[in-house]
Structures are given as structure tokens and as C-alpha cells.
Design an enzyme around this catalytic site. Structure first.
Site, PDB file in Angstrom:
ATOM      1  N   GLN A 257       4.881  10.287   2.790  1.00 25.35           N
ATOM      2  CA  GLN A 257       5.856   9.261   2.435  1.00 25.35           C
ATOM      3  C   GLN A 257       6.063   9.204   0.924  1.00 25.35           C
ATOM      4  OE1 GLN A 257       3.956   5.705   3.986  1.00 25.35           O
ATOM      5  NE2 GLN A 257       1.986   6.438   3.250  1.00 25.35           N
TER       6      GLN A 257
ATOM      7  N   TYR B 208      -1.124 -12.380   3.149  1.00 27.70           N
ATOM      8  CA  TYR B 208      -1.140 -11.340   4.185  1.00 27.70           C
ATOM      9  C   TYR B 208      -2.555 -10.828   4.424  1.00 27.70           C
ATOM     10  CZ  TYR B 208      -0.277  -6.861   6.486  1.00 27.70           C
ATOM     11  OH  TYR B 208      -0.298  -5.795   7.355  1.00 27.70           O
TER      12      TYR B 208
ATOM     13  N   GLU C 168      -7.240   5.767   7.006  1.00 25.40           N
ATOM     14  CA  GLU C 168      -5.946   5.712   6.316  1.00 25.40           C
ATOM     15  C   GLU C 168      -5.418   7.135   6.212  1.00 25.40           C
ATOM     16  OE1 GLU C 168      -2.690   5.565   4.671  1.00 25.40           O
ATOM     17  OE2 GLU C 168      -3.523   3.532   4.646  1.00 25.40           O
TER      18      GLU C 168
ATOM     19  N   ASP D   3      -5.045  10.951  11.128  1.00 27.93           N
ATOM     20  CA  ASP D   3      -4.073  10.250  11.949  1.00 27.93           C
ATOM     21  C   ASP D   3      -4.807   9.176  12.748  1.00 27.93           C
ATOM     22  OD1 ASP D   3      -2.811  10.099  14.894  1.00 27.93           O
ATOM     23  OD2 ASP D   3      -1.216  10.381  13.419  1.00 27.93           O
TER      24      ASP D   3
ATOM     25  N   ASP E 143      -3.580  -2.501   9.739  1.00 31.68           N
ATOM     26  CA  ASP E 143      -2.713  -2.871   8.614  1.00 31.68           C
ATOM     27  C   ASP E 143      -1.752  -1.727   8.392  1.00 31.68           C
ATOM     28  OD1 ASP E 143      -1.506  -3.777   6.331  1.00 31.68           O
ATOM     29  OD2 ASP E 143      -3.233  -3.447   5.035  1.00 31.68           O
TER      30      ASP E 143
END
Length: 293
Positions: A36, A66, A111, A142, A161
Site C-alpha cells: 500500500q 480509537y 501485521e 497475511d 485493528d
């Protein structure tokens, strides 16, 4: 890069027709990882900001609402977690909050994007303070495959998250992922996942809750306010294998934790499950609350 005339504006993905903008002081980092686009900038009023694929993930000004709620609602609903799995959360915020629980003995964190962890540490985000915790085992894999591989690992709490259900996070909203999380839970274990926005994603939320109700004995929905998130609000899907009341804390923060918390309290925990009328009408029919309530 979505910065023009000194202002960053979010990319429209799951909220067409609206954008949130922040005034930029300085761009600190901008690269594409294997998964990303990663952007870090210092803002005028919100501190440092982490952006993934054009969407704000956190600002230092409002991240507490959050991170604290996503972490402490499931932890205190469970009561006394000892073994915790964090899925995603590369900025370290959920990890920071888990580390505040003295009874936690083991923290596993998966992560997929190591760059998110590295930039959070490199630019000293306030969330990235517990990566050195001795209880932590961090892997970059993953998450859907990791949880499936873990099998019956006896986690007391699993916290997901994730970013929105596009790109690398898409698999984390599928029923098969929730089924694998169920298998990985200990008896009386609790999961909490990022649950999108009541104002924008109610059909998606009800779809996820309906699927979870086929898998878990208890399924509920809570929310919090985050000014820099779309429509200023985001929710959480809570679930447990057993039929139980997730809205009432089974334990409460000790004095040391209470001193550092900025948003969560036992009272806020319970209030988070009280939904506005338009959302209650849709969610009441798909969640699974204890018949004793």
C-alpha cells in the site's frame, strides 16, 4: 499524493461525496510498500498523521479514542486476559494499550506490512511506545493465513485493528476469517474488530453482524467518536463463543492505568453499546445478546 495548497484531503473510497482535510506543516515520509501507499506528515493541529492508500489511519490528537476503546472493551469484557493476539495495528496503538494490562503474559501481533511498524517507530508516533515489550512476538504475515495456521491457540482476546475492507484488509471481513478466530479463542475468549461507521456503512455492518451471529454465541456492536475518521465516528464488532454480556466490564482499570487513560472508562464502555435510533433499528435484529439481559 493528495496534498494541494498545503492541505491533505482523503481519497474517496467507501464514503463517496465527502472528504476530510488537514492542513499540512511538513511531509515526513511518502513511499509505497509491497502492499500500500504509506504517507506520514506533520499537521498544523492534529500532530503527526499516518495515511494508508489515501485514508487517515491515525492522528496523534485523537488516536486515544480509537485505540483505547478497541482494546479495553474486549479486554475488560473478558475480565483477565493473559494471552492476546493483535491482527494489524502496525502503528502500535493497540499494542501500547494491551501492554498496560499487567496480567497479560503473551502478546502475538500479526501485521502484514512491516513498513507501517517501521515508520511509526522511526517518526516516534505516540502509539509506537511498546514495540520493545518483552511479552511481544511480532510477525509480518497475511493475517487470514496466520490465524488459520494458529488453530486452537487459546487466545483470551483477539483484536483486529484493520484498515477498510479494500486492498490487503479485504479478507479480514469474511466469515471464514471469523470462523478461524473462533477456533483460536480460549474458553470465554472475546474478539473485537474494526467495525466501520454507522453513518456510512450500516448495510456492511449488519452483514458482518449477521454472519458472526451464525458463528458466535454473543455478537454485539459498540462505537466511539474519532474526529479525523469519516463522519467522526467508528464502531467495533464484539463477539464471544459463549452467550454473555459484552457491554458490562467484568473487571476495571487499576489505579495506574486509570491515570494514563484519556478516553476509556467503565462508564464509557457501557455507553458505547447504546446506539442511535436509526442504527438500533437495523442492528437489533442481527446481533446476539445474552437472553439474561
Amino acid at each position: 499524493m493528495s496534498i494541494k495548497d498545503g492541505w491533505f484531503s482523503e481519497t474517496e473510497v467507501l464514503w463517496p461525496g465527502q472528504k476530510f482535510s488537514l492542513e499540512v506543516k511538513e511531509v515526513l515520509f511518502h513511499e509505497r510498500s509491497d502492499f500500500q501507499d504509506v504517507l506520514v506528515f506533520d499537521s498544523v493541529h492534529y500532530g503527526k498523521v499516518l495515511v494508508l492508500d489515501g485514508v487517515i489511519q491515525l492522528t496523534e490528537r485523537d488516536e486515544c479514542s480509537y485505540q483505547e476503546m478497541l482494546t479495553h472493551i474486549p479486554c475488560f469484557a473478558q475480565g483477565h486476559p493473559k494471552k492476546v493476539l493483535i491482527v494489524g495495528g502496525g502503528d502500535g496503538g493497540v499494542l501500547r494499550e494491551i501492554a498496560r494490562h499487567p496480567g497479560v503474559e503473551t502478546i502475538h501481533m500479526c501485521e502484514i506490512d512491516s513498513m507501517v511498524c517501521e515508520v511509526s517507530k522511526r517518526f516516534e508516533f505516540c502509539t509506537a511506545s511498546a514495540f520493545g515489550d518483552a511479552r511481544l512476538k511480532l510477525v509480518h504475515e497475511d493475517a487470514a493465513e496466520f490465524v488459520k495456521k494458529e488453530g486452537n491457540n487459546g487466545y483470551d482476546v483477539i483484536i483486529v485493528d484493520s484498515s477498510d475492507p479494500v486492498g490487503p484488509a479485504e479478507t479480514l471481513f469474511q466469515p471464514s476469517f471469523y470462523q478461524n478466530m473462533k477456533q483460536a479463542l480460549a474458553p470465554m475468549g472475546v474478539i473485537a474488530t474494526q467495525g466501520e461507521c454507522l453513518w456510512l456503512h450500516l448495510p456492511l455492518i449488519t452483514t458482518v453482524l449477521r454472519a458472526c451471529a451464525e458463528i458466535f454465541g454473543s455478537v454485539d456492536y459498540a462505537f466511539t467518536t474519532v474526529p479525523s475518521y469519516p463522519s467522526g465516528q467508528i464502531g467495533f464488532v464484539l463477539a464471544s463463543v459463549e452467550e454473555r454480556d459484552l457491554s458490562t466490564p467484568a473487571s476495571t482499570p487499576n489505579a495506574a492505568m486509570t491515570e494514563v487513560l484519556r478516553y476509556y472508562s467503565p462508564e464509557v464502555h457501557q455507553a458505547a453499546f447504546v446506539l442511535p435510533v436509526f442504527a438500533e433499528k437495523e442492528i437489533a435484529g442481527v446481533r446476539r445478546r445474552s437472553s439474561k439481559e
